[in-house]
Design a protein around this motif. Structure first.
Motif, PDB file in Angstrom:
ATOM      1  N   SER A  39       0.830  -1.212   0.000  1.00 54.29           N
ATOM      2  CA  SER A  39       0.000   0.000   0.000  1.00 54.29           C
ATOM      3  C   SER A  39       0.859   1.255   0.000  1.00 54.29           C
ATOM      4  O   SER A  39       0.593   2.210  -0.746  1.00 54.29           O
ATOM      5  CB  SER A  39      -0.923   0.009   1.225  1.00 54.29           C
ATOM      6  N   GLU A  40       1.874   1.244   0.832  1.00 56.10           N
ATOM      7  CA  GLU A  40       2.744   2.417   0.923  1.00 56.10           C
ATOM      8  C   GLU A  40       3.562   2.599  -0.355  1.00 56.10           C
ATOM      9  O   GLU A  40       3.754   3.721  -0.831  1.00 56.10           O
ATOM     10  CB  GLU A  40       3.671   2.294   2.134  1.00 56.10           C
ATOM     11  N   THR A  41       4.033   1.499  -0.927  1.00 57.60           N
ATOM     12  CA  THR A  41       4.781   1.566  -2.184  1.00 57.60           C
ATOM     13  C   THR A  41       3.927   2.148  -3.298  1.00 57.60           C
ATOM     14  O   THR A  41       4.382   2.997  -4.076  1.00 57.60           O
ATOM     15  CB  THR A  41       5.270   0.161  -2.585  1.00 57.60           C
ATOM     16  N   VAL A  42       2.683   1.708  -3.379  1.00 55.60           N
ATOM     17  CA  VAL A  42       1.770   2.211  -4.413  1.00 55.60           C
ATOM     18  C   VAL A  42       1.509   3.701  -4.213  1.00 55.60           C
ATOM     19  O   VAL A  42       1.521   4.487  -5.175  1.00 55.60           O
ATOM     20  CB  VAL A  42       0.448   1.425  -4.414  1.00 55.60           C
ATOM     21  N   SER A  43       1.300   4.118  -2.973  1.00 50.36           N
ATOM     22  CA  SER A  43       1.061   5.535  -2.700  1.00 50.36           C
ATOM     23  C   SER A  43       2.254   6.394  -3.113  1.00 50.36           C
ATOM     24  O   SER A  43       2.101   7.425  -3.778  1.00 50.36           O
ATOM     25  CB  SER A  43       0.761   5.746  -1.211  1.00 50.36           C
ATOM     26  N   ARG A  44       3.445   5.971  -2.719  1.00 44.75           N
ATOM     27  CA  ARG A  44       4.641   6.740  -3.092  1.00 44.75           C
ATOM     28  C   ARG A  44       4.810   6.797  -4.607  1.00 44.75           C
ATOM     29  O   ARG A  44       5.198   7.836  -5.166  1.00 44.75           O
ATOM     30  CB  ARG A  44       5.879   6.107  -2.458  1.00 44.75           C
ATOM     31  N   THR A  45       4.517   5.678  -5.258  1.00 47.84           N
ATOM     32  CA  THR A  45       4.637   5.633  -6.714  1.00 47.84           C
ATOM     33  C   THR A  45       3.650   6.574  -7.374  1.00 47.84           C
ATOM     34  O   THR A  45       3.987   7.280  -8.342  1.00 47.84           O
ATOM     35  CB  THR A  45       4.417   4.188  -7.211  1.00 47.84           C
ATOM     36  N   LEU A  46       2.417   6.604  -6.886  1.00 49.95           N
ATOM     37  CA  LEU A  46       1.424   7.531  -7.433  1.00 49.95           C
ATOM     38  C   LEU A  46       1.825   8.976  -7.187  1.00 49.95           C
ATOM     39  O   LEU A  46       1.643   9.835  -8.057  1.00 49.95           O
ATOM     40  CB  LEU A  46       0.054   7.251  -6.821  1.00 49.95           C
ATOM     41  N   CYS A  47       2.382   9.257  -6.015  1.00 44.09           N
ATOM     42  CA  CYS A  47       2.845  10.619  -5.723  1.00 44.09           C
ATOM     43  C   CYS A  47       3.861  11.078  -6.765  1.00 44.09           C
ATOM     44  O   CYS A  47       3.798  12.205  -7.278  1.00 44.09           O
ATOM     45  CB  CYS A  47       3.475  10.681  -4.329  1.00 44.09           C
ATOM     46  N   LYS A  48       4.798  10.201  -7.086  1.00 40.33           N
ATOM     47  CA  LYS A  48       5.841  10.540  -8.071  1.00 40.33           C
ATOM     48  C   LYS A  48       5.254  10.661  -9.471  1.00 40.33           C
ATOM     49  O   LYS A  48       5.654  11.538 -10.254  1.00 40.33           O
ATOM     50  CB  LYS A  48       6.945   9.492  -8.030  1.00 40.33           C
ATOM     51  N   LEU A  49       4.280   9.796  -9.783  1.00 36.58           N
ATOM     52  CA  LEU A  49       3.603   9.894 -11.080  1.00 36.58           C
ATOM     53  C   LEU A  49       2.884  11.225 -11.211  1.00 36.58           C
ATOM     54  O   LEU A  49       3.002  11.918 -12.242  1.00 36.58           O
ATOM     55  CB  LEU A  49       2.605   8.746 -11.223  1.00 36.58           C
ATOM     56  N   TYR A  50       2.141  11.602 -10.187  1.00 39.37           N
ATOM     57  CA  TYR A  50       1.385  12.843 -10.220  1.00 39.37           C
ATOM     58  C   TYR A  50       2.310  14.062 -10.356  1.00 39.37           C
ATOM     59  O   TYR A  50       2.038  14.971 -11.130  1.00 39.37           O
ATOM     60  CB  TYR A  50       0.530  12.977  -8.957  1.00 39.37           C
ATOM     61  N   ARG A  51       3.396  14.045  -9.583  1.00 42.59           N
ATOM     62  CA  ARG A  51       4.332  15.180  -9.663  1.00 42.59           C
ATOM     63  C   ARG A  51       4.942  15.289 -11.060  1.00 42.59           C
ATOM     64  O   ARG A  51       5.124  16.385 -11.593  1.00 42.59           O
ATOM     65  CB  ARG A  51       5.426  15.031  -8.608  1.00 42.59           C
ATOM     66  N   LYS A  52       5.249  14.146 -11.642  1.00 36.25           N
ATOM     67  CA  LYS A  52       5.857  14.143 -12.974  1.00 36.25           C
ATOM     68  C   LYS A  52       4.879  14.610 -14.033  1.00 36.25           C
ATOM     69  O   LYS A  52       5.234  15.389 -14.928  1.00 36.25           O
ATOM     70  CB  LYS A  52       6.352  12.732 -13.303  1.00 36.25           C
ATOM     71  N   GLU A  53       3.624  14.135 -13.956  1.00 41.39           N
ATOM     72  CA  GLU A  53       2.656  14.409 -15.009  1.00 41.39           C
ATOM     73  C   GLU A  53       1.947  15.750 -14.872  1.00 41.39           C
ATOM     74  O   GLU A  53       1.650  16.399 -15.877  1.00 41.39           O
ATOM     75  CB  GLU A  53       1.610  13.278 -15.046  1.00 41.39           C
ATOM     76  N   VAL A  54       1.634  16.172 -13.635  1.00 38.16           N
ATOM     77  CA  VAL A  54       0.858  17.405 -13.454  1.00 38.16           C
ATOM     78  C   VAL A  54       1.506  18.406 -12.505  1.00 38.16           C
ATOM     79  O   VAL A  54       0.958  19.479 -12.277  1.00 38.16           O
ATOM     80  CB  VAL A  54      -0.582  17.091 -12.976  1.00 38.16           C
ATOM     81  N   GLY A  55       2.647  18.040 -11.925  1.00 37.93           N
ATOM     82  CA  GLY A  55       3.383  18.991 -11.100  1.00 37.93           C
ATOM     83  C   GLY A  55       2.971  19.061  -9.646  1.00 37.93           C
ATOM     84  O   GLY A  55       3.512  19.867  -8.889  1.00 37.93           O
ATOM     85  N   GLU A  56       2.014  18.222  -9.232  1.00 40.49           N
ATOM     86  CA  GLU A  56       1.598  18.211  -7.833  1.00 40.49           C
ATOM     87  C   GLU A  56       1.001  16.846  -7.485  1.00 40.49           C
ATOM     88  O   GLU A  56       0.623  16.071  -8.370  1.00 40.49           O
ATOM     89  CB  GLU A  56       0.563  19.301  -7.569  1.00 40.49           C
ATOM     90  N   ILE A  57       0.943  16.560  -6.192  1.00 37.30           N
ATOM     91  CA  ILE A  57       0.379  15.293  -5.736  1.00 37.30           C
ATOM     92  C   ILE A  57      -1.142  15.401  -5.726  1.00 37.30           C
ATOM     93  O   ILE A  57      -1.701  16.295  -5.087  1.00 37.30           O
ATOM     94  CB  ILE A  57       0.891  14.942  -4.328  1.00 37.30           C
ATOM     95  N   LEU A  58      -1.791  14.501  -6.426  1.00 36.89           N
ATOM     96  CA  LEU A  58      -3.255  14.515  -6.511  1.00 36.89           C
ATOM     97  C   LEU A  58      -3.867  13.595  -5.456  1.00 36.89           C
ATOM     98  O   LEU A  58      -3.175  12.776  -4.844  1.00 36.89           O
ATOM     99  CB  LEU A  58      -3.693  14.078  -7.910  1.00 36.89           C
ATOM    100  N   HIS A  59      -5.170  13.724  -5.273  1.00 35.28           N
ATOM    101  CA  HIS A  59      -5.864  12.957  -4.239  1.00 35.28           C
ATOM    102  C   HIS A  59      -5.786  11.460  -4.507  1.00 35.28           C
ATOM    103  O   HIS A  59      -6.025  10.986  -5.621  1.00 35.28           O
ATOM    104  CB  HIS A  59      -7.338  13.372  -4.168  1.00 35.28           C
ATOM    105  N   HIS A  60      -5.452  10.706  -3.469  1.00 39.07           N
ATOM    106  CA  HIS A  60      -5.461   9.251  -3.531  1.00 39.07           C
ATOM    107  C   HIS A  60      -5.364   8.692  -2.116  1.00 39.07           C
ATOM    108  O   HIS A  60      -4.836   9.336  -1.216  1.00 39.07           O
ATOM    109  CB  HIS A  60      -4.292   8.712  -4.371  1.00 39.07           C
ATOM    110  N   ASN A  61      -5.859   7.495  -1.925  1.00 42.69           N
ATOM    111  CA  ASN A  61      -5.656   6.723  -0.697  1.00 42.69           C
ATOM    112  C   ASN A  61      -5.678   5.248  -1.098  1.00 42.69           C
ATOM    113  O   ASN A  61      -6.703   4.737  -1.531  1.00 42.69           O
ATOM    114  CB  ASN A  61      -6.758   6.992   0.341  1.00 42.69           C
ATOM    115  N   THR A  62      -4.538   4.589  -0.979  1.00 37.78           N
ATOM    116  CA  THR A  62      -4.424   3.195  -1.416  1.00 37.78           C
ATOM    117  C   THR A  62      -4.197   2.289  -0.207  1.00 37.78           C
ATOM    118  O   THR A  62      -3.306   1.435  -0.213  1.00 37.78           O
ATOM    119  CB  THR A  62      -3.261   3.051  -2.418  1.00 37.78           C
TER     120      THR A  62
END
Length: 408
Positions: A39-62
């Motif tokens: 769960s934590e790995t997926v969250s961190r991965t999404l955070c990095k994806l969001y920052r790369k694609e849109v420049g900020e961390i978007l809403h998520h809870n995994t």
């Protein structure tokens, strides 16, 4: 801005000085810890994806990953997986965004699945990712009220919840935590490839007598027969005890130590803790996020604890993660400022829709067992430390994304 910080002088006896203490750690290969780690790995991965694609961390809870045990037939010299374990990555994620009035789909599911597979490969080298486990992901968009709070600021609490932390570690805490880390270290696995990653450690201290019980999954392919099993258990016991006594010596504690390993074994009736992969999820043990260790890596019934599942929650607005991590960080910083004999307890309570940096209540307790003449000084230092962390909530976010703090 008022942070609502309240520092108390508590004169009850600190936990490390009491007669009885129990501490547990579910190791990184325990099914509940596997769920936490994924769960934590997926969250961190999404955070990095969001920052790369849109420049900020978007809403998520995994934070709802489930591990469903499979079936295995372990045996000396080998064994086989009969039915693979099933892992479902579940949660909320922002799967699309509008950029320049154009709808963009984000590859959340493929990215999450890739990260999960890589995590499991690193976690358990004896697990065949292609055949021993099935991994799936189900992500949906969050509800309008919670995503609305997130979009409104990015620093507004998305729940009314609390976080709890304490410091410093007692000798029981240290032994339990460091023993599991020792057994699951690369050095130990090189010495004892027979040992798996599913390790659980329980510590019981009564006065100066500390007994530790370890359950360690053993891997059949490296153990040709019963005599080898019994021999390696003795060797593992000796090595773990040697490491534990070294921890005790360095802490200069007066402790009588006793160690037990795999007490469920019954050699006379051919009962051995044997696995194919080193993980008990292969046969009968399911796992869920939040059912194991707290943010300090331990389960501590004699200390204040939150039941919140921190792993997988977003590190921007979810106080169930932020406040549990921050409470521990505040407690550790305060403990370094006061006497090592003082137990520091921190509890932080949020109010949904209000700034994360301005909790409804931030309570710091200094548990000394006596009325100290230095309390006023300690109080000022504790208030300043709590103020500093609350005023820089983004530091906690960055620590989480970069894997610099544990969530389990």
């Amino acid at each position: 801005m008022s942070r609502n910080i309240y520092v108390e002088d508590v004169t009850e006896v600190p936990t490390p000085l009491r007669d009885v203490e129990i501490v547990e750690r579910k190791g990184i290969g325990h099914p509940d810890s596997v769920a936490d780690g994924l769960s934590e790995t997926v969250s961190r991965t999404l955070c990095k994806l969001y920052r790369k694609e849109v420049g900020e961390i978007l809403h998520h809870n995994t934070d709802e990953t489930q591990v469903v045990a499979g079936r295995a037939a372990p045996d000396f010299g080998g064994g086989a997986i009969i039915d693979p374990a099933y892992i479902l990555l579940v949660g909320r994620a922002t799967t699309n965004v509008i950029v320049n009035k154009v709808l963009r789909e984000l590859p959340c599911k493929p990215v999450a699945l890739k990260a999960a597979r890589e995590y499991l490969k690193n976690l358990a080298p004896n697990l065949d990712i292609d055949s021993d486990v099935v991994i799936d992901a189900k992500f949906g968009m969050g509800s309008d009220d919670l995503t609305g709070v997130y979009k409104a600021s990015g620093v507004l609490a998305n729940d009314t919840s609390f976080g709890v932390g304490y410091a410093p570690y007692s000798i029981t805490d240290k032994l339990v935590l460091q023993t599991e880390e020792f057994i699951n270290s690369n050095t130990f696995k090189h010495l004892f490839p027979e040992t798996g990653q599913d390790v659980k450690v329980m510590g019981s201290r009564v006065g100066k007598n500390l007994e530790m019980t370890v359950a360690c999954a053993m891997i059949g392919r490296y153990i040709p027969d019963k005599s080898h099993y019994e021999s390696v258990i003795r060797d593992v016991c000796d090595k773990v005890k040697e490491n534990a006594l070294d921890i005790i010596d360095k802490s200069e504690e007066d402790i009588n130590f006793k160690l037990r390993i795999n007490t469920g074994d019954d050699y006379s009736n051919d009962v051995y803790y044997l696995t194919v992969t080193g993980l008990s999820q292969e046969m009968g043990d399911d796992g869920s996020v939040g059912r194991g260790n707290r943010c300090n890596g331990l389960i501590t019934p004699y200390r204040p604890m939150s039941m919140e599942a921190a792993s997988g929650k977003n590190p921007v607005t979810h106080v169930g993660k932020l406040y549990n991590i921050m409470s521990k960080l505040i407690a550790e910083d305060v403990a370094r400022k006061v006497s090592p004999d003082v137990e520091v307890r921190v509890r932080i309570l949020s109010l949904i829709g209000k700034p994360v940096s301005n909790p409804l209540n931030c309570n710091v307790q200094l548990v000394s067992g006596y009325r100290s003449s230095e309390f006023n000084k300690w109080k000022s230092e504790a208030e300043a430390i709590a103020e500093e962390w609350l005023g820089n909530i983004d530091k906690v976010t960055d620590l989480v994304i970069n894997g610099k703090v544990r969530t389990f």
